[in-house]
Design a protein around this motif. Structure first.
Motif, short mmCIF file in Angstrom:
data_model
loop_
_atom_site.label_atom_id
_atom_site.label_comp_id
_atom_site.label_asym_id
_atom_site.label_seq_id
_atom_site.Cartn_x
_atom_site.Cartn_y
_atom_site.Cartn_z
N PRO A 170 0.84 -1.20 0.00
CA PRO A 170 0.00 0.00 0.00
C PRO A 170 0.88 1.25 0.00
CG PRO A 170 -0.83 -1.60 1.57
CD PRO A 170 0.51 -2.11 1.11
N GLU A 171 0.45 2.28 -0.68
CA GLU A 171 1.27 3.48 -0.87
C GLU A 171 1.78 4.05 0.45
OE1 GLU A 171 3.32 5.90 -3.37
OE2 GLU A 171 1.94 4.29 -3.97
N ILE A 172 0.97 4.00 1.50
CA ILE A 172 1.35 4.59 2.78
C ILE A 172 2.53 3.88 3.43
CG2 ILE A 172 -0.23 3.19 4.18
CD1 ILE A 172 -0.79 5.72 5.84
N TYR A 173 2.76 2.61 3.07
CA TYR A 173 3.84 1.83 3.68
C TYR A 173 5.07 1.72 2.77
CZ TYR A 173 -0.01 0.33 6.68
OH TYR A 173 -1.09 0.30 7.53
N LYS A 174 5.03 2.32 1.62
CA LYS A 174 6.13 2.19 0.67
C LYS A 174 7.32 3.04 1.10
CE LYS A 174 4.93 1.88 -3.57
NZ LYS A 174 4.42 2.20 -4.94
N ASN A 175 8.51 2.47 1.06
CA ASN A 175 9.73 3.21 1.38
C ASN A 175 10.53 3.37 0.09
OD1 ASN A 175 12.20 4.22 2.22
ND2 ASN A 175 12.34 2.92 4.03
N GLU A 176 10.79 4.60 -0.30
CA GLU A 176 11.55 4.89 -1.52
C GLU A 176 12.78 5.72 -1.22
OE1 GLU A 176 8.11 6.51 -3.67
OE2 GLU A 176 8.33 4.82 -5.07
N ASN A 177 13.27 5.61 0.02
CA ASN A 177 14.47 6.33 0.43
C ASN A 177 15.69 5.45 0.14
OD1 ASN A 177 16.72 7.19 2.05
ND2 ASN A 177 15.33 8.43 3.26
N PRO A 178 16.46 5.76 -0.91
CA PRO A 178 17.58 4.89 -1.31
C PRO A 178 18.60 4.65 -0.21
CG PRO A 178 17.11 6.52 -3.01
CD PRO A 178 16.33 6.92 -1.80
N GLU A 179 18.97 5.69 0.51
CA GLU A 179 19.99 5.54 1.55
C GLU A 179 19.50 4.63 2.67
OE1 GLU A 179 21.32 9.32 2.95
OE2 GLU A 179 22.15 9.94 1.02
N GLN A 180 18.25 4.80 3.07
CA GLN A 180 17.70 3.99 4.14
C GLN A 180 17.58 2.53 3.73
OE1 GLN A 180 13.62 4.85 5.38
NE2 GLN A 180 14.28 4.75 7.52
N ILE A 181 17.16 2.30 2.49
CA ILE A 181 17.01 0.93 2.00
C ILE A 181 18.36 0.23 1.91
CG2 ILE A 181 16.33 -0.49 0.03
CD1 ILE A 181 14.20 1.66 -0.57
N ARG A 182 19.36 0.90 1.40
CA ARG A 182 20.67 0.28 1.24
C ARG A 182 21.34 0.06 2.59
NH1 ARG A 182 18.43 2.08 -2.77
NH2 ARG A 182 18.95 1.59 -4.94
N ALA A 183 21.11 0.94 3.53
CA ALA A 183 21.62 0.72 4.89
C ALA A 183 20.96 -0.52 5.49
CB ALA A 183 21.35 1.94 5.76
N PHE A 184 19.66 -0.68 5.24
CA PHE A 184 18.94 -1.85 5.73
C PHE A 184 19.52 -3.13 5.13
CE2 PHE A 184 15.75 -5.10 4.88
CZ PHE A 184 15.22 -5.32 6.13
N LEU A 185 19.81 -3.11 3.83
CA LEU A 185 20.35 -4.30 3.16
C LEU A 185 21.71 -4.69 3.74
CD1 LEU A 185 19.44 -3.44 -0.54
CD2 LEU A 185 18.42 -5.24 0.87
N LYS A 186 22.53 -3.72 4.06
CA LYS A 186 23.84 -4.01 4.62
C LYS A 186 23.74 -4.56 6.04
CE LYS A 186 26.21 -0.57 1.76
NZ LYS A 186 26.94 0.72 1.72
N GLU A 187 22.72 -4.14 6.77
CA GLU A 187 22.55 -4.58 8.16
C GLU A 187 21.75 -5.87 8.27
OE1 GLU A 187 20.75 -1.31 10.14
OE2 GLU A 187 22.48 0.03 9.86
N ASN A 188 21.00 -6.21 7.22
CA ASN A 188 20.13 -7.38 7.25
C ASN A 188 20.38 -8.24 6.01
OD1 ASN A 188 17.96 -6.71 9.56
ND2 ASN A 188 18.43 -4.84 8.43
N SER A 189 21.62 -8.61 5.81
CA SER A 189 22.02 -9.25 4.55
C SER A 189 21.69 -10.75 4.47
CB SER A 189 23.52 -9.06 4.31
OG SER A 189 24.27 -9.64 5.35
N PHE A 190 21.27 -11.35 5.58
CA PHE A 190 20.90 -12.75 5.53
C PHE A 190 19.48 -12.84 4.97
CE2 PHE A 190 19.71 -17.00 7.02
CZ PHE A 190 20.85 -17.70 6.66
N GLY A 191 19.38 -13.27 3.71
CA GLY A 191 18.10 -13.25 3.03
C GLY A 191 17.71 -14.60 2.47
#
Length: 207
Positions: free
Chosen positions: A4-25
């Protein structure tokens, strides 16, 4: 991924920081109608030309290796903290729900050669070994131990799309948002506390 649009995150820096901290996928592939999934570290990186990739490896004994071919499609799923949210915490009637953070990445495979595999595993080891009291280094491993590299296949996934959902009670007013945060802290488990922290941070940036 349905977001849903209200929950969408389109902040590149925040998303990439998340990927580096939560890399076990979870690596998901499909070939000839058969879907397979493997839980592995999928490390985010950027090449010199700016291309965004994930790099990883799996055992050659894993049937999913048959899906990993140059140009084949991949879906990678990353989960962050999550927690149940009771509707009894609101000042109005509503159904219970779940707050969570998740990222889906789609891309295409490139199978790594011997040097590429070495560099990928070395990067992975450095990331997690650097904080150890006696870090293990690839260069110091014996030939016998390094023979285990013959049993894995390495690959990169060139990222074609990123979808991120941060469902953190954005649809609640300040009073009910605060009530959820307070109750999550009282719940006491690590997931609830992590979600409460994320909710506080998100709400503070909106003010």
């Amino acid at each position: 991924m349905y977001i849903p649009e209200i929950y969408k995150n389109e902040n590149p820096e925040q998303i990439r920081a998340f990927l580096k901290e939560n890399s076990f996928g979870i690596l998901v592939t499909n070939k000839e109608g058969v879907s397979l999934a493997t839980h592995i570290p999928l490390e985010y990186a950027q090449k010199e030309d700016g291309t965004e990739i994930l790099h990883a490896h799996i055992s050659k004994a894993n049937d999913q290796c048959k899906h990993i071919e140059n140009g084949a499609d991949a879906l990678c799923i990353f989960n962050g903290p999550h927690s149940y949210v009771s509707s009894s915490w609101y000042d109005f009637e509503e159904v219970p729900t779940w707050n969570y953070i998740a990222v889906h990445i789609r891309g295409t495979f490139t199978v790594l050669d011997k040097e590429g595999l070495w560099n990928s595993v070395k990067t992975l080891m450095h990331k997690y070994e650097d904080s150890q009291e006696q870090p293990v280094r690839m260069e110091a491993l014996s030939e016998k131990t390094l023979k285990q590299m013959n049993g894995i296949i390495g690959f990169e996934i060139a990222i074609s799309s990123i979808e991120a959902t941060y469902k953190l009670s954005q649809n609640r007013d300040d009073k009910n948002h605060t009530a959820v945060v307070d109750q999550l802290h009282k719940t006491g488990d690590s997931g609830s506390k992590a979600i409460a922290k994320e909710m506080d941070q998100l709400r503070s940036t909106k003010k």
